[in-house]
Design an enzyme around this catalytic site. Structure first.
Site, PDB file in Angstrom:
ATOM      1  N   SER A  23       0.813  -1.225   0.000  1.00  0.00           N
ATOM      2  CA  SER A  23       0.000   0.000   0.000  1.00  0.00           C
ATOM      3  C   SER A  23       0.841   1.266   0.000  1.00  0.00           C
ATOM      4  O   SER A  23       0.402   2.306  -0.476  1.00  0.00           O
ATOM      5  CB  SER A  23      -0.915   0.018   1.230  1.00  0.00           C
ATOM      6  OG  SER A  23      -0.147   0.068   2.421  1.00  0.00           O
ATOM      7  N   TYR A  39      14.237  -5.138  15.590  1.00  0.00           N
ATOM      8  CA  TYR A  39      14.212  -4.974  14.129  1.00  0.00           C
ATOM      9  C   TYR A  39      15.416  -5.680  13.490  1.00  0.00           C
ATOM     10  O   TYR A  39      15.269  -6.414  12.502  1.00  0.00           O
ATOM     11  CB  TYR A  39      14.237  -3.476  13.815  1.00  0.00           C
ATOM     12  CG  TYR A  39      14.090  -3.129  12.356  1.00  0.00           C
ATOM     13  CD1 TYR A  39      12.878  -3.282  11.692  1.00  0.00           C
ATOM     14  CD2 TYR A  39      15.178  -2.624  11.636  1.00  0.00           C
ATOM     15  CE1 TYR A  39      12.749  -2.937  10.349  1.00  0.00           C
ATOM     16  CE2 TYR A  39      15.059  -2.276  10.297  1.00  0.00           C
ATOM     17  CZ  TYR A  39      13.836  -2.438   9.661  1.00  0.00           C
ATOM     18  OH  TYR A  39      13.711  -2.109   8.333  1.00  0.00           O
ATOM     19  N   LYS A  89      15.395  -8.770  10.815  1.00  0.00           N
ATOM     20  CA  LYS A  89      15.959  -8.605   9.470  1.00  0.00           C
ATOM     21  C   LYS A  89      17.121  -9.567   9.227  1.00  0.00           C
ATOM     22  O   LYS A  89      17.294 -10.069   8.109  1.00  0.00           O
ATOM     23  CB  LYS A  89      16.382  -7.146   9.259  1.00  0.00           C
ATOM     24  CG  LYS A  89      15.197  -6.182   9.238  1.00  0.00           C
ATOM     25  CD  LYS A  89      14.251  -6.500   8.077  1.00  0.00           C
ATOM     26  CE  LYS A  89      13.117  -5.529   7.934  1.00  0.00           C
ATOM     27  NZ  LYS A  89      12.234  -5.818   6.802  1.00  0.00           N
TER      28      LYS A  89
HETATM   29  P1  NDP Z   1       6.280   1.790   5.163  1.00  0.00           P
HETATM   30  O1  NDP Z   1       5.987   1.991   6.597  1.00  0.00           O
HETATM   31  O2  NDP Z   1       6.275   2.946   4.243  1.00  0.00           O
HETATM   32  O3  NDP Z   1       5.297   0.661   4.547  1.00  0.00           O
HETATM   33  C1  NDP Z   1       5.144  -0.561   5.234  1.00  0.00           C
HETATM   34  C2  NDP Z   1       4.135  -1.380   4.475  1.00  0.00           C
HETATM   35  O4  NDP Z   1       3.945  -2.631   5.164  1.00  0.00           O
HETATM   36  C3  NDP Z   1       2.778  -0.715   4.395  1.00  0.00           C
HETATM   37  O5  NDP Z   1       2.151  -1.083   3.186  1.00  0.00           O
HETATM   38  C4  NDP Z   1       2.038  -1.334   5.572  1.00  0.00           C
HETATM   39  O6  NDP Z   1       0.646  -1.183   5.378  1.00  0.00           O
HETATM   40  C5  NDP Z   1       2.542  -2.773   5.475  1.00  0.00           C
HETATM   41  N1  NDP Z   1       2.425  -3.555   6.699  1.00  0.00           N
HETATM   42  C6  NDP Z   1       2.951  -3.271   7.911  1.00  0.00           C
HETATM   43  N2  NDP Z   1       2.620  -4.224   8.797  1.00  0.00           N
HETATM   44  C7  NDP Z   1       1.863  -5.138   8.134  1.00  0.00           C
HETATM   45  C8  NDP Z   1       1.220  -6.350   8.496  1.00  0.00           C
HETATM   46  N3  NDP Z   1       1.281  -6.828   9.749  1.00  0.00           N
HETATM   47  N4  NDP Z   1       0.531  -7.034   7.552  1.00  0.00           N
HETATM   48  C9  NDP Z   1       0.461  -6.564   6.276  1.00  0.00           C
HETATM   49  N5  NDP Z   1       1.057  -5.430   5.872  1.00  0.00           N
HETATM   50  C10 NDP Z   1       1.745  -4.717   6.791  1.00  0.00           C
HETATM   51  O7  NDP Z   1       7.700   1.052   5.140  1.00  0.00           O
HETATM   52  P2  NDP Z   1       8.817   0.996   4.028  1.00  0.00           P
HETATM   53  O8  NDP Z   1       8.241   0.989   2.687  1.00  0.00           O
HETATM   54  O9  NDP Z   1       9.837   1.989   4.386  1.00  0.00           O
HETATM   55  O10 NDP Z   1       9.447  -0.436   4.341  1.00  0.00           O
HETATM   56  C11 NDP Z   1       9.159  -1.560   3.532  1.00  0.00           C
HETATM   57  C12 NDP Z   1      10.120  -2.665   3.923  1.00  0.00           C
HETATM   58  O11 NDP Z   1      11.462  -2.207   3.708  1.00  0.00           O
HETATM   59  C13 NDP Z   1      10.025  -3.035   5.399  1.00  0.00           C
HETATM   60  O12 NDP Z   1      10.203  -4.431   5.532  1.00  0.00           O
HETATM   61  C14 NDP Z   1      11.190  -2.282   6.012  1.00  0.00           C
HETATM   62  O13 NDP Z   1      11.642  -2.919   7.179  1.00  0.00           O
HETATM   63  C15 NDP Z   1      12.199  -2.347   4.895  1.00  0.00           C
HETATM   64  N6  NDP Z   1      13.219  -1.329   4.972  1.00  0.00           N
HETATM   65  C16 NDP Z   1      12.905   0.005   4.895  1.00  0.00           C
HETATM   66  C17 NDP Z   1      13.917   0.952   4.969  1.00  0.00           C
HETATM   67  C18 NDP Z   1      13.664   2.413   4.881  1.00  0.00           C
HETATM   68  O14 NDP Z   1      14.612   3.189   5.090  1.00  0.00           O
HETATM   69  N7  NDP Z   1      12.445   2.860   4.587  1.00  0.00           N
HETATM   70  C19 NDP Z   1      15.320   0.556   5.156  1.00  0.00           C
HETATM   71  C20 NDP Z   1      15.526  -0.869   5.200  1.00  0.00           C
HETATM   72  C21 NDP Z   1      14.518  -1.761   5.123  1.00  0.00           C
HETATM   73  P3  NDP Z   1      -0.392  -1.173   6.638  1.00  0.00           P
HETATM   74  O15 NDP Z   1       0.194  -0.271   7.672  1.00  0.00           O
HETATM   75  O16 NDP Z   1      -1.691  -0.722   6.075  1.00  0.00           O
HETATM   76  O17 NDP Z   1      -0.433  -2.589   7.076  1.00  0.00           O
END
Ligand code: NDP
Length: 247
Positions: free
Chosen positions: A14, A155, A159
């Site tokens: 999303s 976290y 990871k």
């Molecule tokens: P965001 O917070 O922007 O997006 C997270 C997404 O995961 C949303 O779509 C959220 O939607 C969904 N989500 C969270 N919990 C659940 C759940 N229990 N079930 C289903 N969907 C879930 O995060 P990012 O895009 O930044 O991160 C994406 C991935 O990349 C993550 O795994 C993060 O750990 C990893 N990452 C990000 C970094 C960064 O700097 N941004 C760096 C390194 C890794 P909703 O809340 O509606 O469920």
């Protein structure tokens, strides 16, 4: 039966990185099923993008910690879009804080979503992939899973677990023509990193050789490459997208 390379399943689609992956895979001609706990307000924009590329996109609200809902999501995707060939696990959360005061709930929320959620999705999808004898799985880890990160024991553990999980899975399923790789982003501009204080952001930026945060599109481009046949001889690898931080 449809082309198993064409249908992709993306968790956390999303927002942020997952959303960029959904868009990028649509642009590459995939039909995409994505999930997140809540669906984006502008889901119609994804539908228009899919229509422009003559593909289909389906959004489902579910929590990846719910193993039954995940199984149903995979089954529904195969029923509605056809055999799944690409799986990307981007759903993730942070609940940072020092270990001394970390609650058990904060531990479980992060490990259950990031690591156990990845397990639920890959386990539900792997049998269909094995049956079709092809597929590409891309899990999203983090530089925090490769190196220590203060106030992120939960976290980092989740990871690092994703990395070990994916490497083992790669060895397990290679003989079925399935590849599994890890993408480990550094600092990427999304909702997840929006909450950083100016001081914390400046400290992180100072450590990045390329001197800037990455974009979701840069992560999505690498995921799309790993998902594609262009990466046909790459499996069990961890690809850092971090401006050189993990070098
Ligand atoms: P965001 O917070 O922007 O997006 C997270 C997404 O995961 C949303 O779509 C959220 O939607 C969904 N989500 C969270 N919990 C659940 C759940 N229990 N079930 C289903 N969907 C879930 O995060 P990012 O895009 O930044 O991160 C994406 C991935 O990349 C993550 O795994 C993060 O750990 C990893 N990452 C990000 C970094 C960064 O700097 N941004 C760096 C390194 C890794 P909703 O809340 O509606 O469920």
């Amino acid at each position: 039966m449809g082309d198993p390379g064409k249908v992709a399943l993306v968790t956390g689609g999303s927002r942020g990185i997952g959303r960029a992956v959904v868009e990028r895979l649509i642009e590459d001609g995939h039909d995409v099923a994505y999930c997140s706990r809540s669906l984006p307000g502008d889901a119609g924009a994804l539908e228009r993008l899919a229509a422009d590329h003559s593909t289909r996109v389906l959004g489902t609200a579910l929590d990846v910690t719910d193993e039954k809902a995940v199984r149903t999501f995979v089954e529904d995707t195969e029923e509605r879009l056809g055999p799944v060939g690409v799986v990307v696990t981007s759903a993730g959360v942070v609940r940072d804080g020092p270990l001394a005061t970390m609650t058990t709930e904060a531990w479980h929320e992060v490990v259950d979503t990031n690591l156990t959620g990845t397990f639920h999705v890959c386990r539900a999808a792997v049998f269909p992939l094995m049956r079709h004898r092809r597929g590409s799985i891309v899990t999203i880890s983090s530089v925090a899973g490769l190196r220590g990160s203060a106030s992120q024991t939960n976290y980092s553990a989740s990871k690092a677990g994703i990395t070990g999980f994916t490497k083992s899975l790669a060895n397990e399923v290679a003989r079925f023509g399935i590849r599994a790789n890890v993408v480990a982003p550094g600092l990427i501009a999304t909702d997840m990193t929006d909450g950083l204080s100016d001081k914390a952001r400046a400290q992180l930026l100072a450590k990045i050789p390329l001197g800037r945060a990455g974009t979701v599109r840069e992560v999505a481009d690498t995921v799309a490459f790993l998902a594609s046949d262009r990466a046909g001889y790459i499996t069990g690898q961890v690809i850092g997208i971090d401006g050189g931080v993990s070098n």
